[in-house]
Design an enzyme around this catalytic site. Sequence first.
Site, short mmCIF file in Angstrom:
data_model
loop_
_atom_site.label_atom_id
_atom_site.label_comp_id
_atom_site.label_asym_id
_atom_site.label_seq_id
_atom_site.Cartn_x
_atom_site.Cartn_y
_atom_site.Cartn_z
N CYS A 52 1.80 0.55 -9.11
CA CYS A 52 2.88 1.03 -8.23
C CYS A 52 4.19 1.22 -8.99
CB CYS A 52 3.08 0.05 -7.08
SG CYS A 52 3.42 -1.62 -7.63
N GLY A 75 0.83 -1.20 0.00
CA GLY A 75 0.00 0.00 0.00
C GLY A 75 0.86 1.25 0.00
N GLU A 133 3.43 10.66 -5.32
CA GLU A 133 3.23 9.65 -6.35
C GLU A 133 1.93 9.98 -7.11
OE1 GLU A 133 2.62 5.88 -4.52
OE2 GLU A 133 2.68 4.77 -6.40
N GLU A 143 5.54 -3.30 0.99
CA GLU A 143 5.64 -3.07 -0.46
C GLU A 143 4.93 -1.74 -0.70
OE1 GLU A 143 7.21 -5.00 -2.61
OE2 GLU A 143 7.66 -6.69 -1.29
P1 NAD Z 1 -3.43 2.35 1.15
O1 NAD Z 1 -2.17 2.41 1.92
O2 NAD Z 1 -4.37 3.49 1.28
O3 NAD Z 1 -4.29 1.06 1.60
C1 NAD Z 1 -3.76 -0.24 1.64
C2 NAD Z 1 -4.44 -1.04 2.75
O4 NAD Z 1 -4.22 -0.39 3.98
C3 NAD Z 1 -5.95 -1.21 2.58
O5 NAD Z 1 -6.27 -2.57 2.75
C4 NAD Z 1 -6.55 -0.36 3.67
O6 NAD Z 1 -7.65 -0.99 4.28
C5 NAD Z 1 -5.44 -0.21 4.67
N1 NAD Z 1 -5.43 1.10 5.31
C6 NAD Z 1 -5.65 2.30 4.71
N2 NAD Z 1 -5.54 3.31 5.61
C7 NAD Z 1 -5.24 2.73 6.78
C8 NAD Z 1 -5.00 3.21 8.10
N3 NAD Z 1 -5.06 4.52 8.39
N4 NAD Z 1 -4.70 2.32 9.08
C9 NAD Z 1 -4.64 1.01 8.82
N5 NAD Z 1 -4.88 0.49 7.60
C10 NAD Z 1 -5.17 1.32 6.61
O7 NAD Z 1 -3.01 2.07 -0.34
P2 NAD Z 1 -3.93 2.03 -1.64
O8 NAD Z 1 -4.46 3.39 -1.92
O9 NAD Z 1 -4.89 0.91 -1.55
O10 NAD Z 1 -2.82 1.63 -2.74
C11 NAD Z 1 -2.05 2.56 -3.40
C12 NAD Z 1 -0.64 2.61 -2.88
O11 NAD Z 1 -0.09 1.32 -2.81
C13 NAD Z 1 0.29 3.39 -3.80
O12 NAD Z 1 1.16 4.17 -3.02
C14 NAD Z 1 1.06 2.32 -4.53
O13 NAD Z 1 2.31 2.70 -5.02
C15 NAD Z 1 1.18 1.28 -3.47
N6 NAD Z 1 1.38 -0.02 -4.08
C16 NAD Z 1 2.57 -0.63 -3.93
C17 NAD Z 1 2.79 -1.85 -4.53
C18 NAD Z 1 4.09 -2.59 -4.41
O14 NAD Z 1 4.12 -3.76 -4.74
N7 NAD Z 1 5.15 -1.98 -3.95
C19 NAD Z 1 1.79 -2.44 -5.29
C20 NAD Z 1 0.58 -1.77 -5.42
C21 NAD Z 1 0.37 -0.57 -4.80
#
Ligand code: NAD
Length: 455
Positions: free
Chosen positions: A241, A185, A331, A207
Site C-alpha cells: 500500500c 483494503g 493505484e 486504512e
Molecule cells: P479489497 O478492498 O478488495 O479487500 C479487502 C477486504 O475487503 C477483504 O477481506 C475482502 O473480503 C473484503 N471485500 C472485498 N470486496 C468487498 C465488498 N464488495 N463488500 C464487502 N467486503 C469486501 O482490498 P485488497 O485487494 O485485498 O487490498 C488491496 C488494497 O488495500 C489496495 O488499495 C491497498 O493500497 C490497500 N491497502 C492499504 C493498506 C494500508 O495500511 N493503508 C495496507 C494494505 C493494503
Amino acid sequence: MKQLLKRQRTFFRSGKTLPLAFRKERLRDLQQALYENEQALTDALYADFRKPAMESFTTEVGFLEQELKLALHKLESWAKPRRVRETIINFPARSTIHSEPFGLTLLIGPWNYPLQLVLAPLIGAMAAGNCAIVKPSELAPHTAAAIEKMIRENFDDAYVAALEGGVETTQQLLQQRFDYIFFTGSTPVGRIVMKAAAEHLTPVTLELGGKSPAIVALDADLELAARRITWGKFMNAGQTCVAPDYVLVREQVKEEFIQLLGQCIRDFYGEDPAQSPDYARIINDKHFNRLSNFLKEGSVRMGGQTDAATRYFAPTILEHITWEHPVMQEEIFGPILPILAYEEIDDAIAQINSHEKPLALYLFTSSKEKQHKVLEQVPFGGGCINDTISHLINPNLPFGGVGHSGMGSYHGQASFDLFSHKKSIVNRGTWLDLPVRYPPYHQRLPFIRKLFKWL
Ligand code: NAD
C-alpha cells in the site's frame, strides 16, 4: 455468525478482558502461537504468491513480534488513567482520562500483507481489552487458513475468532453490530464498510490505498534514491500500500536516474528476476491482467516481461506517461514504476495536490528548504525524506492515511489508543461548593461575567 457475536458479547460483558493481567497473558499466547506457527505461516505466504522468506519475516512475522514486545512492555503505562491540568472553575477537582475498551471489534484485512494487516490491529484490540473477530482476505487463502487455524487453536472464540470467507462473509459480518470496525483494503470497499458501519453508528478506522509519489530533486543523492526507491517499489512485487506508486524526477536528471534504477533492479534481482528467490508473484489472474493492460501505453524502459502461467511480472519502468494514461488513473499495486518529469518543485507539488491525498510520500533531496516546502504544502498520510517505507518501521510513529487514503492511525501506542474510548472524568472535591452557579442566578450575571474575565 450471530451465535458467535452473542458469545463474544457475553464474554465482553463478563469483564474478563478488563484486567491487564488477562490482556498480557493473551498477548503472550499470541506471541507463542506466532513463534510456533512461523514456518507454517511462511509456507502459506509462499504458497499464496511466492512471498520471499526474508520478506515474510521482516514485513509480517518479525513486524508482529516487535508490536507484541512493545505492547507487553508498555501496556501498564498506556492503560494508566492520564491526569490532565485542572481548570480553576472546577476547583477543587482532579481531571483524568481513562481508556476503556469499545467491546466487539471487527478486523478486516487485505491480501497483500495478509498476516500483518489483521494481526497488528488484533494486538491493539487485545491490548485495549476488546474482543475481536478477524476476517483475513480470501485472496490469500493459504494464509487465511493458517491464521484461522492458529487463532482457533489458541483462543476461546468467545474472545478472539477468525472467520475465513469471501465478500459475502464480509458483507454478512458488516450487517452485524460491532463496537468498532478496523478495515484495511481498497478505497471503494472502504466506502462500503463505512456505509454499513453508519447503520449501527459504529466507529471505523479505514486504512486505504492511493497513489503515493516519490519526488527526486536535482540535489538528491541519485544513487541512494534509486536504491531506496527500487527496494520500496519492488518489495512484495509492488503489492504494497505504501510502495512508491510513481516517480516525479527533475527533468535534467531523469535519464541518469532511470539508468540507476535499471542498475539497482539488476543488482537486487539479477539479469532474470524470474529466477530470483527474492521476488514475489502477482496474487491472481485478475490483477495480473489488470497490470498487463498498463503496458499497452507509454514506453517500457526496463522489464515488461511477464508469464501468465506463473503470474510472473518483471520489475518494470515505464516512460512517456501522462496523468491521462490508465496507469496514472488508479493505484498501480504491482511492479510497474512510471517515471514522470518536473521542472520546478512547485510544479511537482501542484501535480500531486491536484489528485487525492496520498497514503505516503517520499522526497529525495538534500535541501532543507525543499523538505520544509513539501511537508508544509502537500497533505499525505505519512512518509520519508530520503527513504521509502521506513516510517512504518518505527512503532512510535502512528501509521494511517488521510482523505481518500484513510482515516485513523495505528501501530505501537497509537493502536492501543485507537481501540480505546477515552473517557473524561472530573472528580470534584466535596469540601467546597460555591453557590454562584446555582439558580436563581440572573441577578448575579454581571458579577459572574467579571469573575470569568478575571479568572
Ligand atoms: P479489497 O478492498 O478488495 O479487500 C479487502 C477486504 O475487503 C477483504 O477481506 C475482502 O473480503 C473484503 N471485500 C472485498 N470486496 C468487498 C465488498 N464488495 N463488500 C464487502 N467486503 C469486501 O482490498 P485488497 O485487494 O485485498 O487490498 C488491496 C488494497 O488495500 C489496495 O488499495 C491497498 O493500497 C490497500 N491497502 C492499504 C493498506 C494500508 O495500511 N493503508 C495496507 C494494505 C493494503
